[in-house]
Design a protein around this motif. Structure first.
Motif, PDB file in Angstrom:
ATOM      1  N   ARG A  50      10.529  -0.485 -25.374  1.00 33.30           N
ATOM      2  CA  ARG A  50      10.394   0.671 -24.486  1.00 33.30           C
ATOM      3  C   ARG A  50      10.041   1.947 -25.244  1.00 33.30           C
ATOM      4  NH1 ARG A  50      11.812  -0.469 -19.720  1.00 33.30           N
ATOM      5  NH2 ARG A  50      12.231   1.524 -18.789  1.00 33.30           N
ATOM      6  N   VAL A  51       9.424   2.859 -24.498  1.00 35.65           N
ATOM      7  CA  VAL A  51       9.255   4.237 -24.933  1.00 35.65           C
ATOM      8  C   VAL A  51       9.959   5.079 -23.888  1.00 35.65           C
ATOM      9  CG1 VAL A  51       7.614   6.120 -25.308  1.00 35.65           C
ATOM     10  CG2 VAL A  51       7.019   3.800 -26.025  1.00 35.65           C
ATOM     11  N   ILE A  52      10.840   5.970 -24.334  1.00 34.88           N
ATOM     12  CA  ILE A  52      11.544   6.874 -23.434  1.00 34.88           C
ATOM     13  C   ILE A  52      11.257   8.293 -23.918  1.00 34.88           C
ATOM     14  CG2 ILE A  52      13.748   7.624 -22.486  1.00 34.88           C
ATOM     15  CD1 ILE A  52      13.175   4.776 -21.717  1.00 34.88           C
ATOM     16  N   ALA A  53      10.657   9.101 -23.052  1.00 31.94           N
ATOM     17  CA  ALA A  53      10.347  10.481 -23.397  1.00 31.94           C
ATOM     18  C   ALA A  53      11.068  11.426 -22.450  1.00 31.94           C
ATOM     19  CB  ALA A  53       8.846  10.724 -23.316  1.00 31.94           C
ATOM     20  N   THR A  54      11.648  12.468 -23.002  1.00 34.22           N
ATOM     21  CA  THR A  54      12.250  13.532 -22.219  1.00 34.22           C
ATOM     22  C   THR A  54      11.246  14.675 -22.201  1.00 34.22           C
ATOM     23  OG1 THR A  54      14.428  12.855 -22.972  1.00 34.22           O
ATOM     24  CG2 THR A  54      14.245  15.044 -21.978  1.00 34.22           C
ATOM     25  N   VAL A  55      10.923  15.138 -20.998  1.00 34.89           N
ATOM     26  CA  VAL A  55       9.850  16.118 -20.829  1.00 34.89           C
ATOM     27  C   VAL A  55      10.339  17.251 -19.948  1.00 34.89           C
ATOM     28  CG1 VAL A  55       7.455  16.413 -20.093  1.00 34.89           C
ATOM     29  CG2 VAL A  55       8.202  14.215 -20.988  1.00 34.89           C
ATOM     30  N   ASP A  56       9.920  18.452 -20.265  1.00 40.07           N
ATOM     31  CA  ASP A  56      10.253  19.619 -19.466  1.00 40.07           C
ATOM     32  C   ASP A  56       9.065  19.960 -18.582  1.00 40.07           C
ATOM     33  OD1 ASP A  56      11.873  21.709 -18.629  1.00 40.07           O
ATOM     34  OD2 ASP A  56      11.105  23.086 -20.150  1.00 40.07           O
ATOM     35  N   GLY A  57       9.324  20.522 -17.426  1.00 42.16           N
ATOM     36  CA  GLY A  57       8.246  20.973 -16.566  1.00 42.16           C
ATOM     37  C   GLY A  57       8.042  20.118 -15.342  1.00 42.16           C
ATOM     38  N   ASP A  58       6.839  20.200 -14.795  1.00 44.61           N
ATOM     39  CA  ASP A  58       6.471  19.534 -13.551  1.00 44.61           C
ATOM     40  C   ASP A  58       6.091  18.073 -13.819  1.00 44.61           C
ATOM     41  OD1 ASP A  58       5.431  18.756 -11.109  1.00 44.61           O
ATOM     42  OD2 ASP A  58       4.083  20.465 -10.922  1.00 44.61           O
ATOM     43  N   PRO A  59       6.699  17.124 -13.096  1.00 47.43           N
ATOM     44  CA  PRO A  59       6.396  15.715 -13.327  1.00 47.43           C
ATOM     45  C   PRO A  59       5.163  15.199 -12.569  1.00 47.43           C
ATOM     46  CG  PRO A  59       8.146  15.896 -11.737  1.00 47.43           C
ATOM     47  CD  PRO A  59       7.830  17.304 -12.190  1.00 47.43           C
ATOM     48  N   GLU A  60       4.402  16.067 -11.902  1.00 48.91           N
ATOM     49  CA  GLU A  60       3.296  15.614 -11.053  1.00 48.91           C
ATOM     50  C   GLU A  60       2.285  14.743 -11.805  1.00 48.91           C
ATOM     51  OE1 GLU A  60      -0.293  17.313  -8.229  1.00 48.91           O
ATOM     52  OE2 GLU A  60       1.277  18.668  -8.882  1.00 48.91           O
ATOM     53  N   ASP A  61       1.809  15.186 -12.968  1.00 42.60           N
ATOM     54  CA  ASP A  61       0.818  14.394 -13.709  1.00 42.60           C
ATOM     55  C   ASP A  61       1.410  13.071 -14.193  1.00 42.60           C
ATOM     56  OD1 ASP A  61      -1.153  16.268 -13.301  1.00 42.60           O
ATOM     57  OD2 ASP A  61      -0.966  17.173 -15.297  1.00 42.60           O
ATOM     58  N   ALA A  62       2.669  13.087 -14.602  1.00 37.18           N
ATOM     59  CA  ALA A  62       3.319  11.842 -15.033  1.00 37.18           C
ATOM     60  C   ALA A  62       3.454  10.869 -13.861  1.00 37.18           C
ATOM     61  CB  ALA A  62       4.685  12.143 -15.636  1.00 37.18           C
ATOM     62  N   ASN A  63       3.772  11.392 -12.683  1.00 39.67           N
ATOM     63  CA  ASN A  63       3.842  10.532 -11.496  1.00 39.67           C
ATOM     64  C   ASN A  63       2.477   9.943 -11.159  1.00 39.67           C
ATOM     65  OD1 ASN A  63       6.613  10.524 -10.720  1.00 39.67           O
ATOM     66  ND2 ASN A  63       6.403  12.633 -10.039  1.00 39.67           N
ATOM     67  N   LEU A  64       1.412  10.734 -11.315  1.00 38.42           N
ATOM     68  CA  LEU A  64       0.053  10.215 -11.093  1.00 38.42           C
ATOM     69  C   LEU A  64      -0.256   9.096 -12.091  1.00 38.42           C
ATOM     70  CD1 LEU A  64      -1.972  13.514 -10.513  1.00 38.42           C
ATOM     71  CD2 LEU A  64      -1.452  11.742  -8.819  1.00 38.42           C
ATOM     72  N   ALA A  65       0.143   9.289 -13.333  1.00 37.99           N
ATOM     73  CA  ALA A  65      -0.084   8.269 -14.365  1.00 37.99           C
ATOM     74  C   ALA A  65       0.678   6.994 -14.034  1.00 37.99           C
ATOM     75  CB  ALA A  65       0.334   8.809 -15.731  1.00 37.99           C
ATOM     76  N   ALA A  66       1.917   7.138 -13.579  1.00 41.49           N
ATOM     77  CA  ALA A  66       2.727   5.967 -13.235  1.00 41.49           C
ATOM     78  C   ALA A  66       2.114   5.203 -12.063  1.00 41.49           C
ATOM     79  CB  ALA A  66       4.151   6.394 -12.907  1.00 41.49           C
ATOM     80  N   ARG A  67       1.636   5.927 -11.063  1.00 43.08           N
ATOM     81  CA  ARG A  67       1.025   5.261  -9.903  1.00 43.08           C
ATOM     82  C   ARG A  67      -0.299   4.597 -10.269  1.00 43.08           C
ATOM     83  NH1 ARG A  67       3.017   9.902  -7.132  1.00 43.08           N
ATOM     84  NH2 ARG A  67       0.969  10.858  -7.111  1.00 43.08           N
ATOM     85  N   ALA A  68      -0.993   5.098 -11.282  1.00 39.13           N
ATOM     86  CA  ALA A  68      -2.285   4.539 -11.694  1.00 39.13           C
ATOM     87  C   ALA A  68      -2.130   3.313 -12.588  1.00 39.13           C
ATOM     88  CB  ALA A  68      -3.106   5.598 -12.423  1.00 39.13           C
ATOM     89  N   CYS A  69      -0.928   3.070 -13.079  1.00 41.00           N
ATOM     90  CA  CYS A  69      -0.687   1.958 -14.014  1.00 41.00           C
ATOM     91  C   CYS A  69      -0.689   0.630 -13.260  1.00 41.00           C
ATOM     92  CB  CYS A  69       0.651   2.174 -14.710  1.00 41.00           C
ATOM     93  SG  CYS A  69       1.068   0.881 -15.888  1.00 41.00           S
ATOM     94  N   PRO A  70      -1.722  -0.218 -13.460  1.00 42.62           N
ATOM     95  CA  PRO A  70      -1.805  -1.482 -12.715  1.00 42.62           C
ATOM     96  C   PRO A  70      -0.597  -2.409 -12.891  1.00 42.62           C
ATOM     97  CG  PRO A  70      -3.906  -1.009 -13.744  1.00 42.62           C
ATOM     98  CD  PRO A  70      -2.909  -0.009 -14.282  1.00 42.62           C
ATOM     99  N   PRO A  71      -0.032  -2.541 -14.123  1.00 43.19           N
ATOM    100  CA  PRO A  71       1.116  -3.444 -14.240  1.00 43.19           C
ATOM    101  C   PRO A  71       2.469  -2.755 -13.982  1.00 43.19           C
ATOM    102  CG  PRO A  71       0.361  -2.853 -16.416  1.00 43.19           C
ATOM    103  CD  PRO A  71      -0.598  -2.214 -15.433  1.00 43.19           C
ATOM    104  N   ASP A  72       2.431  -1.516 -13.467  1.00 51.05           N
ATOM    105  CA  ASP A  72       3.673  -0.774 -13.187  1.00 51.05           C
ATOM    106  C   ASP A  72       4.583  -0.678 -14.409  1.00 51.05           C
ATOM    107  OD1 ASP A  72       2.993  -0.221 -10.519  1.00 51.05           O
ATOM    108  OD2 ASP A  72       3.752  -2.174  -9.881  1.00 51.05           O
ATOM    109  N   ALA A  73       4.005  -0.392 -15.551  1.00 49.84           N
ATOM    110  CA  ALA A  73       4.770  -0.304 -16.791  1.00 49.84           C
ATOM    111  C   ALA A  73       5.423   1.060 -16.985  1.00 49.84           C
ATOM    112  CB  ALA A  73       3.864  -0.607 -17.984  1.00 49.84           C
TER     113      ALA A  73
END
Length: 80
Positions: A50-73
């Motif tokens: 696993r990779v676990i990252a703690t990030v500050d700010g708006d999660p909108e772009d990260a949520n877009l990246a997660a939804r775009a991930c075909p294997p839901d990784a």
């Protein structure tokens, strides 16, 4: 603040996440990871599984990246 988790066993290197959020980068194994030097990234912990990252700010772009991930990784979890 929010957390980005990448399941390295599920990641297959399609890299749809890289096009949605510039905090995601390709690692030396050809899998997605989070750039620890990217703006708003507080911490990145990495293991073989696993990779676990703690990030500050708006999660909108990260949520877009997660939804775009075909294997839901990728999962994004907002911290209270």
């Amino acid at each position: 603040m929010f957390e980005i988790a990448i399941d390295r066993d599920a990641c297959d290197g399609i890299f749809a996440c890289l096009a949605r959020d510039d905090r995601f980068v390709e690692d030396e194994a050809g899998l997605a990871t989070v750039d620890p030097t990217a703006e708003s990234v507080i911490d990145v912990e990495r293991s073989d599984e696993r990779v676990i990252a703690t990030v500050d700010g708006d999660p909108e772009d990260a949520n877009l990246a997660a939804r775009a991930c075909p294997p839901d990784a990728i999962t994004v979890r907002e911290e209270p």
